[in-house]
Design an enzyme around this catalytic site. Structure first.
Site, PDB file in Angstrom:
ATOM      1  N   GLU A 107      19.529 -40.267  -5.273  1.00 11.94           N
ATOM      2  CA  GLU A 107      18.406 -41.207  -5.252  1.00 11.94           C
ATOM      3  C   GLU A 107      18.150 -41.821  -3.872  1.00 11.94           C
ATOM      4  O   GLU A 107      18.005 -43.026  -3.722  1.00 11.94           O
ATOM      5  CB  GLU A 107      18.613 -42.286  -6.321  1.00 11.94           C
ATOM      6  N   GLU A 133      18.531 -34.206 -15.208  1.00 10.53           N
ATOM      7  CA  GLU A 133      18.912 -35.292 -16.118  1.00 10.53           C
ATOM      8  C   GLU A 133      17.823 -35.488 -17.178  1.00 10.53           C
ATOM      9  O   GLU A 133      17.415 -36.612 -17.467  1.00 10.53           O
ATOM     10  CB  GLU A 133      19.137 -36.600 -15.357  1.00 10.53           C
TER      11      GLU A 133
END
Length: 907
Positions: free
Chosen positions: A684, A785
Site C-alpha cells: 500500500e 485480496e
C-alpha cells in the site's frame, strides 16, 4: 498358551452402569470391532466354549470377553478412540470389568487411562483408575474424568499388567451420569447460555476483573442508572488500561467448530467520557501455542443509556483455556454490564434470491440528463448557481458505452455550476422512487473544472442515502479537459430519501457536468461476452495423436477426456488458527491451489518486540501448503501505512531503523528462500509513506533490490487497493502506473501488479477499464485480496462471479486470491462462501459452479488418422481409451499457446 479361565465372578456386570454408554461394542459381542490393540495382539473368547473349547464360569452375564496377549511392555493393552463422543465440561464415570491370565503369582495392577493428542504438542496421559487383579476372579477398575477441552484425539485404553501377562476384559462402560446433565442444564438457567450467573443474580460469583476491580450495583449516580433488566448490574472500576474489564472463564463450556452468538447489555460511566467503544473479546490458550485474542464484536456505548453488543465467534482448535471479557473504554472510565449471553448460534436460513420486476437494464434514471429542458429536474446543492452551456462531448464515456453498446449521442450541453463556496456544492437530483433494491447501478458522467484551481482537484458523483454518503465514482482533474467519471452503487435496505449530486473542486472553482447516466447493469449479458473472451485466452485446440501397438485399428474407438485441474491460479487467504479445523482444510485443499497468509508473515506478527522472532505460525502454514502442493504468496515484507508499524520500530532512530529493515529482509527471505512464489514487498505505497518518510525515497526501490538478491526465484509485487473501482483518486490506475514506472526507473525489479480487490457492487466495464490501463505495462496482474459483500447470498455470489469472470477473461490477469471464504474468519461481514460450521452457502455454490464450468470434458471417437481433436482450458487432463482388449488411461498437460497442441499418446 494357557487357556484363560476365571474361577469366579464378583458381580461384575451388576456393578456396571450401562446407561448412556459412549463405548461402542462395550461387551465384545461384535468381536474387536472399534477396539485396537496397542503394539500387541488380541482376540475375543466365547464364555460358553472358551478359546480351546473349555467352559468358562457361567455366572458371568457377558457372552464374550477380550484377551490381550503377546504383551512385551506394561503399557500395552486395548484401546478405543472416543474423541467425538465426549463433551467438554461433562463428568464421565468409568467402570471396566477386567482380569488377568498367564505367568503370574499373586496380583498385578490394571489401569484405565486416557491419551490426549493435539497437533504441535506432546501427547499427554490421564490416569482414570487402578485396581489390583489376580488370576482368581474378575475385578472392577473405575474412576471419573472431566475435560475442560476435548483434544484433537482422545483415546481410552486399559493397560498395566507385567510383560507376558495376558489382560482380560469382560466389558467397559463410560457414561455421563444424569446428575452431571442436570448440573449442566442449570448453568444455562433454563436455556443454552454457557455463561454462569449471566445477570448477576448470584452476585459476582464466577465473574472477575481483568486487571481491575469489579463491583455489584442495584443503582448508580443517585438512582439515575438502574438495570435495564433484572435486579443488578456489574461495573469494572479502577481501570488503567483499555483492555481492563470484566471477565468469565468459559473453558469446557465452549466446543470447537461450533458458532456461538454473543449478546451483552453495556454502558459507560465517569471520567467525563460520554461515548466510547466497548468490545467483547476472547482470550484463548491452546496447548503448545501462543495466546490468541479473538475480537468478537464492538458497539459504541454511551453514559446515557444501555446498549446491546452483538457478535459471533468460533474456535477452530482445542483450547486449554478460554476467557470471554468486555473491554474498550479509556482508562478511568467505568464499564457497566447488565447481562451477557453466549449460546450456540442459531442457523438462519438464507434470504431468497431477490425478485426484481422490470429491471429496465440500461435505462437512465436521471431526469433531463441531456438538458433539453434547461436545468429542470436539477437543483443547486448549496448557494451556487446552475446554468446550461454547450460544447461538451457528444459521445458517452467509454465505460458506459461498454455496458450499453449502441446508444444515442449526447446533446453536447452541460450544467455549468458557478459561485461555489464549498467543495460539496454542485448540481443535485432526487432519485428515491426510481431505485430498486438489490439492483447494481452503473454511474457515468463527463466532468470538467474551470480556471483558478490550486493543484489537482477531485470531482465526485455522490449519493446521499438517508444522510449516509455513498461514493458513486470520482476522478482527479488537473487540466481543462473533459474527464470521465465511472462508478457504481447498490441499495440493499429501503431508503426514505436518495439524492445524487456532483461535487468536489475547491471553493471558487467552477464545475461543469455533462451526460450524467445512472442505469441498472445487465450482468448476464456481460457474462455471455466474457465467456467468449475466456474461450479465446484460456483455451487451446488439442490434437491427441495415438501411436504404438494396435493404433492403426483404433478408428472409431471411444475416447473420453476429463480435465482434472484448471491451471489458472485461484487461491485464498488463511490464518494459523484455520488449519486446526479439518473441515476448513478439506474445503481449502479441494478448491484452491494457492494460499496467502492473512497476518502470519507480516512484520508485526513475526517480530512483535525487537529480537523476539515468531515464525512458528508461518512455518506450520508453509508445511501444510507443501504437504498439499499448494503454492504460496508472501504477504507482506513491509507495510507502508504507519498505523501498521510496531511501536518499537517507530521508536528507532534513522540508522537503527535502516538496520532493522535490512535484518527483516535477511531473516525472512533467507528463512523461506524458494518457498514463496510471490512477495508483496511494501504494501500500500499509494496510501502510506512511513518508510519513505523516515529513510528517504530510495528505500522503496532498495527493498525490491535486496529482496531480489536474497531470493531471485520470487516474483516481487506492488500491492494496493481501490485500483479497479473508480472510488479513490489516490490509487486510480494512472497513479498506480506512475508509481510502478517510478520504481522501475530507480532499478526496482517489479515483477507483478497486485490489485487487492476489496470491492463493492462491481461493474464489469469499470473493472475491465482499469485492467486495460494497467495491462500496458506488460506485467502480470493478480487480484491479491478479493472479497465482495452483500447481505443477500445470491447477490454476493453474483458480485463474486463478476470479478472472477472479469479476471479469467482478461489476458493480463494471471491469478486470483480470495481474501478468505469462511464465515467469522474474513475482514468483511457478509462476504463468506462457507458458513461458520461448514455449510456451503449460495455464494459458495456459485463459486463452485464457476470452477466446474472452467473444466473441459470431451467424448468422441478416434478418427481415421488416429487422432481425436477437442478444445479445452489450460491445465491437467486424463484421457481414457476403450480398446477391444483393454482400457487405457493416460495423462497430459495443456499449456498456453496460440497454435494447436499435438499430444502424442503412446499405447
Amino acid at each position: 498358551m494357557e487357556n484363560p479361565q476365571l474361577m469366579s465372578n464378583s458381580g461384575c456386570s451388576e456393578n456396571l452402569n450401562q446407561a448412556a454408554n459412549i463405548i461402542v461394542n462395550h461387551d465384545f459381542s461384535n468381536g474387536l470391532h472399534t477396539w485396537h490393540t496397542n503394539c500387541c495382539n488380541g482376540f475375543v473368547v466365547s464364555a460358553e466354549c472358551g478359546d480351546r473349547g473349555k467352559p468358562l464360569s457361567s455366572s458371568r452375564s457377558s457372552g464374550n470377553y477380550a484377551v490381550v496377549t503377546n504383551r512385551t511392555k506394561c503399557w500395552q493393552g486395548l484401546e478405543q478412540d472416543i474423541t467425538s463422543r465426549v463433551l467438554p465440561g461433562s463428568t464421565y464415570s468409568v467402570s471396566a470389568c477386567v482380569g488377568v491370565s498367564g505367568p503370574l503369582s499373586g496380583s498385578t495392577d490394571v489401569l484405565a487411562t486416557l491419551k490426549l493428542e493435539n497437533h504441535g504438542s506432546a501427547t499427554s496421559y490421564m490416569l482414570i483408575g487402578k485396581t489390583s487383579v489376580s488370576k482368581e476372579k474378575w475385578e472392577i477398575v473405575e474412576g471419573t474424568f472431566s475435560l475442560l477441552a476435548v483434544p484433537e484425539r482422545l483415546v481410552f485404553y486399559l493397560e498395566g499388567p507385567s510383560p507376558g501377562v495376558e489382560l482380560l476384559i469382560d466389558s467397559v462402560v463410560i457414561s455421563c451420569p444424569s446428575s452431571s446433565k442436570s448440573e449442566s442444564a442449570s448453568i444455562g438457567a433454563g436455556d443454552d447460555n454457557i455463561i454462569i450467573n449471566p445477570k448477576f443474580e448470584d452476585g459476582l460469583n464466577n465473574w472477575s476483573g481483568r486487571g481491575c476491580k469489579v463491583a455489584l450495583h442495584d443503582s448508580m449516580a443517585d438512582g439515575k442508572i438502574v438495570p435495564q433488566s433484572g435486579k443488578a448490574f456489574a461495573s469494572a472500576t479502577e481501570r488503567t488500561q483499555n483492555w481492563n474489564g470484566i471477565q468469565q472463564e468459559i473453558t469446557g463450556r465452549v466446543q470447537r467448530k461450533l458458532a456461538y452468538s454473543v449478546a451483552a447489555v453495556v454502558r459507560i460511566f465517569g471520567n467525563n467520557v460520554t461515548a466510547a467503544t466497548v468490545q467483547a473479546t476472547l482470550w484463548v490458550q491452546t496447548p503448545g501455542r501462543n495466546d490468541q485474542y479473538v475480537g468478537i464484536a464492538n458497539v459504541q456505548a454511551t453514559d446515557k443509556d444501555w446498549v446491546q453488543l452483538q457478535g459471533k465467534f468460533l474456535l477452530n482448535g482445542s483450547p486449554s483455556k478460554v476467557v470471554i471479557y468486555l473491554e474498550g473504554p479509556p482508562p478511568g472510565t467505568d464499564l457497566l454490564v447488565n447481562s451477557l449471553v453466549v449460546k450456540h448460534a442459531e442457523k438462519t436460513p438464507p434470504s431468497p434470491a431477490p425478485v426484481i420486476e422490470n429491471p429496465d437494464f440500461g435505462v437512465n434514471i436521471i431526469t433531463n440528463s441531456q438538458l433539453d429542458d434547461s436545468t429542470n429536474g436539477w437543483f443547486p446543492l448549496g448557494n451556487c448557481n446552475l446554468s446550461v452551456g454547450s460544447g461538451s462531448p457528444h459521445i458517452l464515456p467509454p465505460m458506459a458505452r461498454a455496458s450499453l453498446g449502441v446508444h444515442e449521442p449526447l446533446s453536447g450541453r452541460y450544467i455549468h455550476v458557478k459561485n461555489r463556496t464549498q467543495t460539496w456544492m454542485g448540481p443535485a437530483q432526487m432519485i428515491t422512487d426510481k431505485l430498486k433494491l438489490f439492483l447494481t447501478y452503473q454511474v457515468s458522467a463527463w466532468v470538467r473544472i474551470g480556471s483558478g484551481a490550486n493543484g489537482p482537484q477531485n470531482v465526485n458523483v455522490a449519493l446521499g442515502v438517508d444522510n449516509q454518503w455513498v461514493n458513486g465514482g470520482q476522478v482527479e482533474i488537473n487540466d481543462d479537459r473533459w474527464h470521465e467519471i465511472g462508478g457504481s452503487f447498490r441499495i440493499e435496505k429501503q431508503p426514505s430519501k436518495v439524492m445524487v449530486y456532483i461535487q468536489g473542486p475547491g471553493a471558487g472553482v467552477d464545475l461543469m457536468v455533462a451526460g450524467v447516466q445512472i442505469f441498472p447493469v445487465n450482468r448476464e449479458a456481460r457474462f455471455k461476452y466474457l465467456r467468449h473472451q475466456a474461450d479465446k485466452i484460456r483455451k487451446r485446440d488439442i490434437v491427441l495423436k495415438f501411436s504404438g501397438a494396435g493404433s492403426s485399428s483404433l478408428s472409431g474407438t471411444n475416447v473420453k477426456v476429463v480435465q482434472t485441474q484448471n491451471s489458472f491460479p485461484i487461491g485464498s487467504c488463511m490464518s494459523r488458527t484455520n488449519i486446526d479445523n479439518e473441515d476448513f482444510i478439506n474445503f481449502f485443499v479441494k478448491n484452491f491451489n494457492w494460499a496467502v497468509f492473512g497476518n502470519e508473515l507480516k512484520w508485526y506478527w513475526t517480530e512483535p518486540q525487537q529480537g523476539n522472532l515468531n515464525y512458528k505460525d508461518a512455518d506450520d502454514m508453509v508445511a501444510l501448503c507443501q504437504k498439499h502442493n499448494i503454492e504460496t504468496r508472501g504477504h507482506c515484507i513491509f507495510w507502508e501505512v504507519q498505523a501498521t508499524v510496531q511501536q518499537w520500530i517507530q521508536a528507532l532512530n534513522k540508522d537503527d531503523l535502516m538496520k532493522a529493515v535490512q535484518n527483516r529482509l535477511t531473516d525472512l527471505l533467507t528463512r523461506y528462500k524458494g518457498k514463496f512464489k510471490h512477495y508483496d514487498v511494501n504494501n500500500e505505497m499509494l496510501h502510506g509513506s512511513y518508510y519513505q518518510d523516515r529513510l528517504g525515497k530510495d528505500i522503496r526501490a532498495n527493498m525490491f533490490k535486496t529482496a531480489n538478491q536474497l531470493d531471485p526465484s520470487a516474483t516481487l509485487f506492488v500491492n494496493d487497493y481501490h485500483i479497479e473501482d473508480g472510488c479513490d483518486t489516490r490509487s486510480c490506475p494512472e497513479r498506480y502506473i506512475e508509481h510502478i514506472l517510478d520504481l522501475q526507473e530507480q532499478g526496482a525489479p517489479v515483477g507483478g501488479i497486485g490489485i487487492q480487490g476489496h470491492i463493492d457492487n462491481p461493474v464489469g466495464p469499470v473493472v475491465c477499464t482499469a485492467l486495460d490501463k494497467l495491462g500496458i505495462l506488460g506485467l502480470p496482474i493478480w487480484f491479491t485480496e478479493l472479497d465482495v459483500s452483500s447481505i443477500n447470498e445470491h447477490v454476493r455470489g453474483e458480485d463474486l462471479e463478476v470479478m472472477l469472470r472479469e479476471a479469467f477473461a482478461h489476458p493480463a490477469v494471471e491469478g486470483v486470491m480470495l481474501w478468505g471464504f469462511w464465515e467469522l474468519f474474513m475482514s468483511r461481514d457478509n462476504a463468506h462462501l462457507v458458513n461458520a460450521e461448514g455449510d456451503v452457502n449460495e455464494t459458495g455454490k456459485r463459486f463452485l459452479a464457476l470452477k466446474h464450468e472452467w473444466l473441459s470434458h470431451a467424448r468422441g471417437q478416434v478418427d481415421v488418422q488416429g487422432q481425436f481433436n477437442f478444445r479445452g482450458f489450460h491445465g491437467k487432463y486424463a484421457v481414457e481409451i476403450d480398446t477391444p482388449s483393454k482400457k487405457i488411461v493416460k495423462t497430459f498437460v495443456v499449456d498456453k499457446g496460440d497454435t494447436p497442441l499435438v499430444v502424442p499418446v503412446e499405447l
